[in-house]
Structures are given as C-alpha cells and as structure tokens.
Motif scaffolding. Structure first.
Motif, PDB file in Angstrom:
ATOM      1  N   MET A   1       0.962  -1.188   0.079  1.00 41.95           N
ATOM      2  CA  MET A   1      -0.163  -0.151  -0.080  1.00 41.95           C
ATOM      3  C   MET A   1       0.933   1.617  -0.082  1.00 41.95           C
ATOM      4  SD  MET A   1      -3.276  -0.702   2.427  1.00 41.95           S
ATOM      5  CE  MET A   1      -1.510  -0.599   3.775  1.00 41.95           C
ATOM      6  N   ARG A   2       0.543   2.680  -0.672  1.00 40.47           N
ATOM      7  CA  ARG A   2       1.793   3.595  -0.594  1.00 40.47           C
ATOM      8  C   ARG A   2       0.158   4.124   0.054  1.00 40.47           C
ATOM      9  NH1 ARG A   2       5.720   3.814  -3.278  1.00 40.47           N
ATOM     10  NH2 ARG A   2       6.026   1.837  -4.590  1.00 40.47           N
ATOM     11  N   ALA A   3       1.084   5.466   0.930  1.00 41.02           N
ATOM     12  CA  ALA A   3       0.316   6.812   1.357  1.00 41.02           C
ATOM     13  C   ALA A   3       1.235   7.728   0.765  1.00 41.02           C
ATOM     14  CB  ALA A   3      -0.318   6.496   2.656  1.00 41.02           C
ATOM     15  N   VAL A   4       0.470   9.064   0.173  1.00 43.77           N
ATOM     16  CA  VAL A   4       1.276  10.356  -0.100  1.00 43.77           C
ATOM     17  C   VAL A   4       0.892  11.088   1.280  1.00 43.77           C
ATOM     18  CG1 VAL A   4       1.207  12.396  -1.646  1.00 43.77           C
ATOM     19  CG2 VAL A   4       0.915   9.535  -2.229  1.00 43.77           C
ATOM     20  N   HIS A   5       1.430  12.258   2.141  1.00 47.08           N
ATOM     21  CA  HIS A   5       1.336  12.435   3.424  1.00 47.08           C
ATOM     22  C   HIS A   5       2.080  13.646   2.983  1.00 47.08           C
ATOM     23  CE1 HIS A   5       0.853  13.579   7.454  1.00 47.08           C
ATOM     24  NE2 HIS A   5       2.869  14.402   6.968  1.00 47.08           N
ATOM     25  N   PHE A   6       1.304  14.970   2.661  1.00 43.86           N
ATOM     26  CA  PHE A   6       1.658  16.255   2.627  1.00 43.86           C
ATOM     27  C   PHE A   6       2.680  16.898   4.053  1.00 43.86           C
ATOM     28  CE2 PHE A   6       0.891  18.039  -1.413  1.00 43.86           C
ATOM     29  CZ  PHE A   6       0.275  16.752  -2.327  1.00 43.86           C
ATOM     30  N   GLY A   7       3.936  17.006   4.070  1.00 46.89           N
ATOM     31  CA  GLY A   7       4.063  18.254   5.038  1.00 46.89           C
ATOM     32  C   GLY A   7       5.100  17.236   6.329  1.00 46.89           C
ATOM     33  N   ALA A   8       6.198  16.586   6.296  1.00 50.51           N
ATOM     34  CA  ALA A   8       6.936  15.835   6.887  1.00 50.51           C
ATOM     35  C   ALA A   8       7.470  16.503   8.098  1.00 50.51           C
ATOM     36  CB  ALA A   8       8.379  15.080   5.676  1.00 50.51           C
ATOM     37  N   GLY A   9       6.848  16.857   8.593  1.00 49.56           N
ATOM     38  CA  GLY A   9       7.322  17.987   9.779  1.00 49.56           C
ATOM     39  C   GLY A   9       7.317  17.709  11.464  1.00 49.56           C
ATOM     40  N   GLY A  12       3.763  15.308  11.580  1.00 46.07           N
ATOM     41  CA  GLY A  12       3.503  14.651   9.932  1.00 46.07           C
ATOM     42  C   GLY A  12       4.710  12.988  10.085  1.00 46.07           C
ATOM     43  N   ARG A  13       5.691  12.980  10.679  1.00 49.94           N
ATOM     44  CA  ARG A  13       7.065  12.359  10.493  1.00 49.94           C
ATOM     45  C   ARG A  13       6.529  11.313  11.823  1.00 49.94           C
ATOM     46  NH1 ARG A  13      12.608  14.145   9.937  1.00 49.94           N
ATOM     47  NH2 ARG A  13      11.455  16.098  10.467  1.00 49.94           N
ATOM     48  N   GLY A  14       6.515  12.185  13.089  1.00 47.26           N
ATOM     49  CA  GLY A  14       6.503  12.125  14.173  1.00 47.26           C
ATOM     50  C   GLY A  14       5.356  10.958  14.469  1.00 47.26           C
ATOM     51  N   PHE A  15       3.891  10.935  14.169  1.00 42.38           N
ATOM     52  CA  PHE A  15       3.039  10.163  14.547  1.00 42.38           C
ATOM     53  C   PHE A  15       2.024   9.732  13.014  1.00 42.38           C
ATOM     54  CE2 PHE A  15      -1.984  10.896  16.512  1.00 42.38           C
ATOM     55  CZ  PHE A  15      -1.661   9.644  17.132  1.00 42.38           C
ATOM     56  N   ILE A  16       1.733  10.709  12.758  1.00 36.70           N
ATOM     57  CA  ILE A  16       0.800   9.872  11.211  1.00 36.70           C
ATOM     58  C   ILE A  16       1.877   9.267  10.555  1.00 36.70           C
ATOM     59  CG2 ILE A  16      -0.692  10.970   9.101  1.00 36.70           C
ATOM     60  CD1 ILE A  16      -0.875  11.611  12.263  1.00 36.70           C
ATOM     61  N   ALA A  17       2.972   9.647  10.254  1.00 36.40           N
ATOM     62  CA  ALA A  17       3.540   8.479   9.297  1.00 36.40           C
ATOM     63  C   ALA A  17       3.811   7.028  10.198  1.00 36.40           C
ATOM     64  CB  ALA A  17       5.294   9.116   8.542  1.00 36.40           C
ATOM     65  N   ASP A  18       4.279   7.571  11.307  1.00 32.10           N
ATOM     66  CA  ASP A  18       4.349   6.306  12.424  1.00 32.10           C
ATOM     67  C   ASP A  18       3.334   5.032  12.658  1.00 32.10           C
ATOM     68  OD1 ASP A  18       5.322   4.552  14.649  1.00 32.10           O
ATOM     69  OD2 ASP A  18       4.264   5.733  16.344  1.00 32.10           O
ATOM     70  N   LEU A  19       2.030   5.985  12.767  1.00 28.05           N
ATOM     71  CA  LEU A  19       0.651   5.007  12.133  1.00 28.05           C
ATOM     72  C   LEU A  19       0.852   4.161  11.063  1.00 28.05           C
ATOM     73  CD1 LEU A  19      -2.167   6.996  13.917  1.00 28.05           C
ATOM     74  CD2 LEU A  19      -0.519   5.408  14.637  1.00 28.05           C
ATOM     75  N   LEU A  20       1.287   5.617   9.874  1.00 29.89           N
ATOM     76  CA  LEU A  20       1.110   4.793   8.367  1.00 29.89           C
ATOM     77  C   LEU A  20       1.752   3.761   8.055  1.00 29.89           C
ATOM     78  CD1 LEU A  20       0.644   7.820   5.902  1.00 29.89           C
ATOM     79  CD2 LEU A  20      -1.402   6.714   7.265  1.00 29.89           C
ATOM     80  N   HIS A  21       3.467   3.603   8.841  1.00 26.13           N
ATOM     81  CA  HIS A  21       3.976   2.540   8.628  1.00 26.13           C
ATOM     82  C   HIS A  21       3.512   0.852  10.121  1.00 26.13           C
ATOM     83  CE1 HIS A  21       7.993   0.428   9.996  1.00 26.13           C
ATOM     84  NE2 HIS A  21       8.622   1.278   9.249  1.00 26.13           N
ATOM     85  N   ASN A  22       2.574   1.570  10.530  1.00 26.41           N
ATOM     86  CA  ASN A  22       2.273   0.085  11.332  1.00 26.41           C
ATOM     87  C   ASN A  22       1.255  -0.498  10.894  1.00 26.41           C
ATOM     88  OD1 ASN A  22       3.836   0.410  13.530  1.00 26.41           O
ATOM     89  ND2 ASN A  22       2.311   1.922  14.791  1.00 26.41           N
TER      90      ASN A  22
END
Ligand code: NAD
Ligand code: 44H
Length: 386
Positions: A1-9, A12-22
């Motif tokens: 699966m692929r996610a596009v996330h706007f805002g790698a702050g 973005g990196r510390g919370f949303i991408a953590d859940l997306l990665h999980n």
C-alpha cells in the motif's frame, strides 16, 4: 500500500507516518524542505525516539520525498497511484498545498481511478471542511468531481512530538500516548479503517472540542500568560505550582462546557486534564512558548480554541473569566519572527485594542466578555510597562 503525506514535519513524521508505517504503507512525503527531502531520499528511512521509554529508537522505513515546487508532476502521479493521502502542514498552509493536491486528484479522476481518502491531520475545527474549501477555490475540480474522487474527513490529532538531532540525523522525539480521531462518515468506506491505531467516530465534535478547547486552549493560553511572566520554556512555567493550578483552572473552565454539551462526567474530564498536564511536565521535555503560542491570529479566530470556549461557556451560563484573560494575553504576544504577532501589534497600534478585539475574535463591543478582555488587556499592559 502507498500513502502520500503532505508535510514531513513533527506530526507528519512523528505521528501520522508512524501509524501509516504500522499499518503497512510505504510513504511518499511531499514537503518544501529540500534538505529533509534529500535526507529521506538518501536513506529511505528515519528514526523516532520514544521519550518515556528512555528514548527507544524506532525505525520508519520505506519512505521517500518529493518537492511540490520542483516535482509537481511526480506529486500528481503519486496521488494518482496512492491508496491514501494525508496532511500535517498546519491549516494556515492549506492554500499553499491546494493546487498540488487538487491537480493530483483531478489527474486521478481523469485516469478513471477509484475514490481515495484524503485525511488532513491538523489542529483546527473541521480541517476536512477547510481543506475541501481550499481545493475547490483552485478551480481545478468542481464540487461534484471532488466528491467523486475523494472522501475528506475531519480529525482530532494529539501527540507530543519534538524535532531532535540525534545520531547525526534529523529525528523526532515522540510521546508514548496519542489520539487520532477520524470522522468515519466522510470516509470513502465508513466501515473501513485505513489507519491502524486511529479511532473512528460518528461524533467527532465531542473529541474535537475536547482536544482543541481543553488541550490546545489550555496550552495556548498558558503560553501567552507565561510569556507575559517572562518564560521562554513552558516546563519552567509549570515548575511553579500556582501556574500549574492556573492552567488547570483554565482547562476546567473550557472542560465545563464540553461536559454539559457532550455528557462527559466531571471526573473523566478532570482526569483527562491532569493526564495532559502530566504529559506536558514529562521529565526531560522542553517545549518552547514560541512553538505553542505561534500564529496568534489563527488561535484568536472565533472558530478556534480560545474564543470558541469563551462563547460556549457564555451560552451555557458557565464561568469563563480565566479564558477571557488568556485571550487578552494573546493580544500582547510579541516575539520576533512571528508574522501574525507582528500583524496584531501593528493593527493595535493603528486602530487601538478596542477595534482589534472585535476584528480578530468577532466579539462585539458592549458585551461583558468584550469588556472583560479589554480590562484584562489593560491590566497586563500596565504591569508590562512597570
Ligand atoms: N507539534 C505538535 O505537538 C502537534 C500536535 C498535534 C497536532 N499538531 C498539528 O499538526 C500539524 C502539523 O504541525 P507540526 O508541529 O508537525 O508542524 P511542523 O512545522 O513541524 O510541520 C509542518 C511541515 O509542513 C511543511 N510544509 C509547509 N508548507 C508546505 C507546503 N506548501 N507543501 C508541503 N509541505 C509544507 C513544512 O516544511 C513542515 O515540514 C498542525 O496542524 C499542528 O497544529 C501539532
Ligand atoms: O499546533 P498548534 O499551533 O495548533 O498548537 C500548539 C500546541 O498547543 C499544539 O501543537 C500541542 O502541543 C499539540 O496539539 C498537542 O497534541
């Protein structure tokens, strides 16, 4: 699966991408920070450090980054191919990401692809509605087209996250507790759960008002008051028991309207407030007033954390004197480099505080809440100049 996330702050990196990665997504970040983009494209990973677990390192891998400025075509293509789109850019920046996002969604529609969830993760009342409005303003999609290609829910977002240089890399220190609440009825499939670890609700109002009015309102008003007391770091302010009590009392005032409106038990609200203050006082954590207080125009908006609480308390006949003092303190927030603070200062100098209160908060002169804000402002100002 692929996610596009706007805002790698931080979020973005510390919370949303953590859940997306999980959840199992490979993540393409879209950010204007070229240095960060280059680092992510070099290593295809980055690290989180869990504060309460002795800064345990957690790897987030399978990441890459695109620039919306130099790679708009690639951003569009990534949106066409995405299983999910998310944002954490600060809602003030929605107008800046709207063109890229709308162009990508339009390309996706033209390619005959299925609807996609676009989940903004921002501190704002109904950030999904705000984002939709900005996408429509671009003129690249009609309302029907947008509806046909995207489900855009609003969210409530809560986690402690701090930028950190560790192991020679750009990392993020994160708290071990969090809350991401997603408005499920706006999802492409209301029964699907596209992000593991999030909560899905049919009553976002309840969580959103609790998060924004109690947590962010309490945090922000404490920051404005702390700044007037001369603090730069919020944890230094919390070291003084009377200050912690003041913050708790402000949060209890906001919490009272939410108890009435949404049926939270008082004990539950008090525990929520104490847990939040406890989290802010985590040993080793240092959060700047400058970060918490930034962008006072956004925070003084009638639909944001402070004024909304004052008005709701008023409606329910509940005390709001401390909230009104917090609002007054925001008009004196003065930090070099904060464009919104400078704008308020210039407006007050040119038009007077009397006009400024109504201009920024929508609170009309003549009401008692207007008078109380004005009185508190004048008291703070007199103290400041002594
Ligand atoms: N930091 C927190 O503790 C926290 C907690 C809960 C919610 N939030 C919310 O999360 C959101 C993000 O906050 P944050 O603290 O991560 O901010 P941040 O400043 O750390 O991150 C924002 C990111 O967006 C990027 N950006 C700005 N304009 C852009 C554009 N036009 N295109 C692409 N990227 C762009 C910036 O370069 C930055 O990397 C905000 O809405 C904030 O209110 C923050
Ligand atoms: O991000 P803002 O500017 O809306 O608000 C500043 C802080 O109150 C906020 O970032 C909190 O630390 C965060 O929302 C806690 O989850």
């Amino acid at each position: 699966m692929r996610a596009v996330h706007f805002g790698a702050g931080k979020i973005g990196r510390g919370f949303i991408a953590d859940l997306l990665h999980n959840t199992g997504y490979e993540i393409t970040f879209v950010d204007v920070n070229e240095k960060l983009n280059a680092e992510m494209n070099q290593y295809h990973n980055y690290y989180l450090y869990v504060i309460q677990e002795d800064y345990r390192r957690k790897e987030i891998d399978k990441v890459s980054a695109l620039s919306p400025i130099t790679q708009p075509e690639e951003v569009s293509k990534a949106i066409v191919d995405a299983d999910l789109v998310t944002t954490a850019v600060i809602a003030d920046n929605f107008p800046k990401i709207a063109n890229n996002l709308a162009a990508g969604l339009k390309a996706r529609l033209d390619a005959g692809k299925e609807r996609v969830n676009v989940i903004p993760c921002e501190n704002a009342f109904y950030c999904g509605v705000m984002l939709k409005n900005e996408l429509l303003k671009t003129g690249l999609l009609t309302e029907e087209e947008l509806e046909k290609i995207a489900g855009i829910p609003s969210t409530a977002v809560d986690r402690m996250v701090f930028a950190a240089e560790r192991d020679g890399r750009d990392g993020i220190d994160v708290g071990n507790t969090y809350e991401l609440v997603i408005e499920k009825n706006q999802l492409v499939d209301p029964d699907a759960q596209p992000i593991k670890g999030a909560e899905y609700t049919g009553n976002l109002d309840k969580y959103l008002e609790r998060k924004l009015c109690v947590v962010n309102g309490g945090h922000t008003m404490s920051a404005y008051i702390a700044r007037l007391m001369g603090y730069d770091i919020i944890q230094d302010y919390f070291k003084v028991p009377e200050n912690t009590k003041l913050t708790r009392d402000i949060m209890l005032q906001a919490g009272a309207f939410i108890e009435k409106k949404h049926g939270f038990a008082h004990e539950e609200m008090a525990d929520y407030i104490d847990a939040t203050i406890g989290r802010w006082s985590t040993p080793g954590v240092k959060d700047t007033i400058e970060r918490i207080a930034k962008a006072p125009i956004r925070k003084l908006d009638p639909e944001d954390r402070m004024v909304k609480s004052a008005i709701e308390c008023e409606k329910y006949g509940l005390a709001n004197d401390l909230i009104l003092k917090g609002i007054a303190a925001a008009f004196l927030y003065d930090v070099e480099g904060d464009e919104q603070a400078a704008e308020i200062k210039a407006y007050v100098e040119e038009n007077g505080i009397e006009k400024a209160v109504t201009h920024y908060t929508g609170i009309e002169s003549g009401s008692h809440i207007y008078e109380e804000i004005l009185n508190a402002y004048n008291e703070y100002k007199a103290k400041k100049s002594n």
